[in-house]
Design an enzyme around this catalytic site. Sequence first.
Site, PDB file in Angstrom:
ATOM      1  N   LYS A   1     -20.983  -4.733  47.681  1.00  0.00           N
ATOM      2  CA  LYS A   1     -21.160  -5.857  46.768  1.00  0.00           C
ATOM      3  C   LYS A   1     -20.798  -7.113  47.548  1.00  0.00           C
ATOM      4  CE  LYS A   1     -20.160  -3.734  42.279  1.00  0.00           C
ATOM      5  NZ  LYS A   1     -20.866  -2.493  42.503  1.00  0.00           N
TER       6      LYS A   1
ATOM      7  N   GLU B   1     -22.433   7.926  41.946  1.00  0.00           N
ATOM      8  CA  GLU B   1     -21.630   6.837  42.492  1.00  0.00           C
ATOM      9  C   GLU B   1     -20.191   6.936  41.984  1.00  0.00           C
ATOM     10  OE1 GLU B   1     -23.978   3.249  42.400  1.00  0.00           O
ATOM     11  OE2 GLU B   1     -22.190   2.067  41.994  1.00  0.00           O
TER      12      GLU B   1
ATOM     13  N   ASP C   1     -23.749   6.419  37.844  1.00  0.00           N
ATOM     14  CA  ASP C   1     -22.547   5.693  38.260  1.00  0.00           C
ATOM     15  C   ASP C   1     -21.388   6.000  37.318  1.00  0.00           C
ATOM     16  OD1 ASP C   1     -20.647   4.038  39.263  1.00  0.00           O
ATOM     17  OD2 ASP C   1     -21.756   2.162  38.950  1.00  0.00           O
TER      18      ASP C   1
ATOM     19  N   LYS D   1     -24.973   4.550  33.670  1.00  0.00           N
ATOM     20  CA  LYS D   1     -23.515   4.695  33.706  1.00  0.00           C
ATOM     21  C   LYS D   1     -23.100   6.011  33.042  1.00  0.00           C
ATOM     22  CE  LYS D   1     -22.412   0.569  35.385  1.00  0.00           C
ATOM     23  NZ  LYS D   1     -21.733   0.420  36.687  1.00  0.00           N
TER      24      LYS D   1
ATOM     25  N   ASP E   1     -18.119   3.222  45.717  1.00  0.00           N
ATOM     26  CA  ASP E   1     -18.283   1.837  45.275  1.00  0.00           C
ATOM     27  C   ASP E   1     -16.900   1.180  45.101  1.00  0.00           C
ATOM     28  OD1 ASP E   1     -19.202  -0.535  44.324  1.00  0.00           O
ATOM     29  OD2 ASP E   1     -20.047   0.234  42.472  1.00  0.00           O
TER      30      ASP E   1
HETATM   31 MG    MG Z   1     -20.765   1.254  40.762  1.00  0.00          MG
END
Ligand code: MG
Length: 327
Positions: free
Chosen positions: A255, A206, A172, A143, A231
């Site tokens: 997702k 991302e 991300d 992240k 995303d």
């Molecule tokens: Mg993500």
Amino acid sequence: MTNDYRFEFRPYQRRFLRSLTTNHGKWDIREGIILRLTDESGKLGWGEIAPINWFGSETLEQALDFCRQLPGEITDEIIFSIPDELPACQFGFESAWEWGSGGDNFMTPNSSLLYSALLPAGEAALNQWESLWQQGYRTFKWKIGVDAIADELKIFESLIHTLPASTKLRLDANAGLSYEEANLWLRTCDNLKANPEVPIEIEFIEQPLPVEQFQGMLELSTSYETAIALDESVATLRQLAACHKQGWRGIFVVKPGIVGSPSRLRKFCYQHQIDTVFSSVFETAIARLAALQLAAELSQNNRAIGFGIDHFFEQEETWFQSLWNDL
Ligand code: MG
């Protein structure tokens, strides 16, 4: 002909072993709903509603309200007409239906799927990749957009020189970068690509920018070698179709738990052959099975799926039995 199913549901809570830190904040408890459909022959179908409101799905409360207003007996028609405002419910009910008597699609997911493991944010990543590597992971996600960019670039520098050759790394940002910061990250990644002394691959960045800045991401996606995956921008099928229509030909993170109807997702993916990365919403084993099923069917380009998240939870057998005492 319509079928009738007995419908039951139970809310659940699971605590993360360590809180999950992203640009959206800290997350400590995963809450959702397990549902069960029983058809006329007594066959069971299990489903799970695992919303993430701050990511673009309905709230848990909206999902509970929807479950509470349904009768104890429901039909296929009810299952397939859940409104688009309740994408996690669409997924939960339709996958329970497929699990039970409804679908021909349900099978054991293909074990050849590769998994990407989620590293903890910040410096903790430097200490955790190794145990995940030993468990067999070769793709990691880290992240960014959580701390100051200068600090993150420093940790990143250490990370890329520590990870073994042939590792793939995904960054991300969870929509947490400014346009300038996104350019800096992309430039940094492009430079690494050109540097033969760096033997790892940065697979993509991302969701660098907030959802409203779609044009900015479209522009960035054509300005750099490093790929961009959307995303947050494509949390639901409706958003996904809209981004595709507006010209997005990069990677789409899907997702399944919150994207909406599995049957409509299949149709869209078959029709448009999009480049997908399937990813977890920190669901339990129930939604996970249905999500992996979709990933096995629809993944393109052999990309690792983002389900390497077991290390964020305790093992789950006992809590599940306490939810359903007639098992
Ligand atoms: Mg993500």
